[in-house]
Design a protein around this motif. Structure first.
Motif, PDB file in Angstrom:
ATOM      1  N   GLY A  47      37.496  51.136  32.236  1.00  0.00           N
ATOM      2  CA  GLY A  47      37.073  50.445  30.901  1.00  0.00           C
ATOM      3  C   GLY A  47      38.183  49.574  30.202  1.00  0.00           C
ATOM      4  N   ASP A  48      39.353  49.962  30.512  1.00  0.00           N
ATOM      5  CA  ASP A  48      40.514  49.318  29.965  1.00  0.00           C
ATOM      6  C   ASP A  48      40.536  48.120  30.592  1.00  0.00           C
ATOM      7  N   ALA A  49      40.569  48.295  32.030  1.00  0.00           N
ATOM      8  CA  ALA A  49      40.640  46.836  32.590  1.00  0.00           C
ATOM      9  C   ALA A  49      39.420  45.892  32.404  1.00  0.00           C
ATOM     10  N   ILE A  50      38.534  46.344  32.163  1.00  0.00           N
ATOM     11  CA  ILE A  50      37.338  45.500  31.935  1.00  0.00           C
ATOM     12  C   ILE A  50      37.552  44.905  30.521  1.00  0.00           C
ATOM     13  N   SER A  51      38.164  45.661  29.661  1.00  0.00           N
ATOM     14  CA  SER A  51      38.405  44.803  28.150  1.00  0.00           C
ATOM     15  C   SER A  51      39.414  43.879  28.426  1.00  0.00           C
ATOM     16  N   VAL A  52      40.490  44.278  29.170  1.00  0.00           N
ATOM     17  CA  VAL A  52      41.387  43.191  29.510  1.00  0.00           C
ATOM     18  C   VAL A  52      41.042  41.626  29.872  1.00  0.00           C
ATOM     19  N   VAL A  53      40.118  42.047  30.880  1.00  0.00           N
ATOM     20  CA  VAL A  53      39.426  40.744  31.442  1.00  0.00           C
ATOM     21  C   VAL A  53      38.383  39.970  30.704  1.00  0.00           C
ATOM     22  N   THR A  54      37.897  40.851  29.727  1.00  0.00           N
ATOM     23  CA  THR A  54      36.746  40.324  28.928  1.00  0.00           C
ATOM     24  C   THR A  54      37.499  39.647  27.735  1.00  0.00           C
ATOM     25  N   GLU A  55      38.622  40.069  27.102  1.00  0.00           N
ATOM     26  CA  GLU A  55      39.377  39.622  26.308  1.00  0.00           C
ATOM     27  C   GLU A  55      39.794  38.204  26.660  1.00  0.00           C
ATOM     28  N   ARG A  56      40.323  38.150  27.853  1.00  0.00           N
ATOM     29  CA  ARG A  56      41.031  37.087  28.583  1.00  0.00           C
ATOM     30  C   ARG A  56      40.066  35.798  28.504  1.00  0.00           C
ATOM     31  N   HIS A  57      38.875  35.885  28.923  1.00  0.00           N
ATOM     32  CA  HIS A  57      37.833  35.032  29.315  1.00  0.00           C
ATOM     33  C   HIS A  57      36.811  34.772  28.058  1.00  0.00           C
ATOM     34  N   SER A  58      36.846  35.488  27.118  1.00  0.00           N
ATOM     35  CA  SER A  58      36.060  35.419  26.195  1.00  0.00           C
ATOM     36  C   SER A  58      36.024  34.190  25.253  1.00  0.00           C
ATOM     37  N   ARG A  59      34.969  33.322  24.860  1.00  0.00           N
ATOM     38  CA  ARG A  59      34.928  32.413  24.173  1.00  0.00           C
ATOM     39  C   ARG A  59      33.753  32.472  23.062  1.00  0.00           C
ATOM     40  N   GLU A  60      33.783  31.600  22.210  1.00  0.00           N
ATOM     41  CA  GLU A  60      32.986  32.018  20.825  1.00  0.00           C
ATOM     42  C   GLU A  60      31.608  32.557  21.067  1.00  0.00           C
ATOM     43  N   ASP A  61      30.614  31.584  22.213  1.00  0.00           N
ATOM     44  CA  ASP A  61      29.394  31.922  22.174  1.00  0.00           C
ATOM     45  C   ASP A  61      28.958  32.160  23.836  1.00  0.00           C
ATOM     46  N   LYS A  62      30.090  32.354  24.658  1.00  0.00           N
ATOM     47  CA  LYS A  62      29.948  32.420  26.077  1.00  0.00           C
ATOM     48  C   LYS A  62      30.065  34.370  26.323  1.00  0.00           C
ATOM     49  N   GLU A  63      29.027  34.493  27.098  1.00  0.00           N
ATOM     50  CA  GLU A  63      29.171  36.004  27.394  1.00  0.00           C
ATOM     51  C   GLU A  63      29.804  36.237  28.752  1.00  0.00           C
ATOM     52  N   VAL A  64      30.615  37.091  28.912  1.00  0.00           N
ATOM     53  CA  VAL A  64      31.631  37.450  30.212  1.00  0.00           C
ATOM     54  C   VAL A  64      30.888  38.721  30.789  1.00  0.00           C
ATOM     55  N   LYS A  65      30.228  38.110  31.987  1.00  0.00           N
ATOM     56  CA  LYS A  65      29.635  39.205  32.749  1.00  0.00           C
ATOM     57  C   LYS A  65      30.519  39.906  33.842  1.00  0.00           C
ATOM     58  N   ILE A  66      30.524  41.233  33.839  1.00  0.00           N
ATOM     59  CA  ILE A  66      31.301  41.888  34.941  1.00  0.00           C
ATOM     60  C   ILE A  66      30.735  42.381  35.892  1.00  0.00           C
ATOM     61  N   ASN A  67      30.831  41.634  37.194  1.00  0.00           N
ATOM     62  CA  ASN A  67      30.208  42.075  38.309  1.00  0.00           C
ATOM     63  C   ASN A  67      30.654  43.264  39.127  1.00  0.00           C
ATOM     64  N   ALA A  68      31.776  43.623  39.222  1.00  0.00           N
ATOM     65  CA  ALA A  68      32.345  44.596  40.139  1.00  0.00           C
ATOM     66  C   ALA A  68      33.729  45.025  39.563  1.00  0.00           C
ATOM     67  N   VAL A  69      34.117  46.399  39.859  1.00  0.00           N
ATOM     68  CA  VAL A  69      35.352  46.780  39.539  1.00  0.00           C
ATOM     69  C   VAL A  69      35.808  47.732  40.505  1.00  0.00           C
TER      70      VAL A  69
END
Length: 92
Positions: free
Chosen positions: A31-53
């Motif tokens: 979950g921490d790794a997913i948070s790091v990636v989500t924060e890195r690629h987040s933009r105002e109105d764009k949703e980051v979808k995690i496909n695999a970990v």
């Protein structure tokens, strides 16, 4: 004397075996790794979808995509420090 040598060899093999298998548990969770990636690629109105970990060799491999921008990639997160070791990104 022979039993003492056998005991020393046994203890030595035991120590080597435990040292090789105990490479340290990850400090980061999946979950921490997913948070790091989500924060890195987040933009105002764009949703980051995690496909695999996946976890292995001391790092998390997180595959992600942003459908709205037609972007996708893979980030490799160090499981001890939480730093992004490397990343690959592709745009359509």
């Amino acid at each position: 004397m022979k039993k003492m040598n056998q005991l020393i060899i046994f203890v030595f093999i035991l120590l080597i075996g435990t040292a090789c298998t105990n490479s340290g548990s990850p400090k980061l969770t999946e979950g921490d790794a997913i948070s790091v990636v989500t924060e890195r690629h987040s933009r105002e109105d764009k949703e980051v979808k995690i496909n695999a970990v996946n976890h292995g060799s001391g790092e998390y491999k997180v595959e992600w995509e942003i459908d709205a921008d037609c972007e996708f990639g893979t980030d490799y997160i160090d499981d001890q420090s939480g730093e992004i070791v490397r990343g690959e990104e592709t745009n359509c």
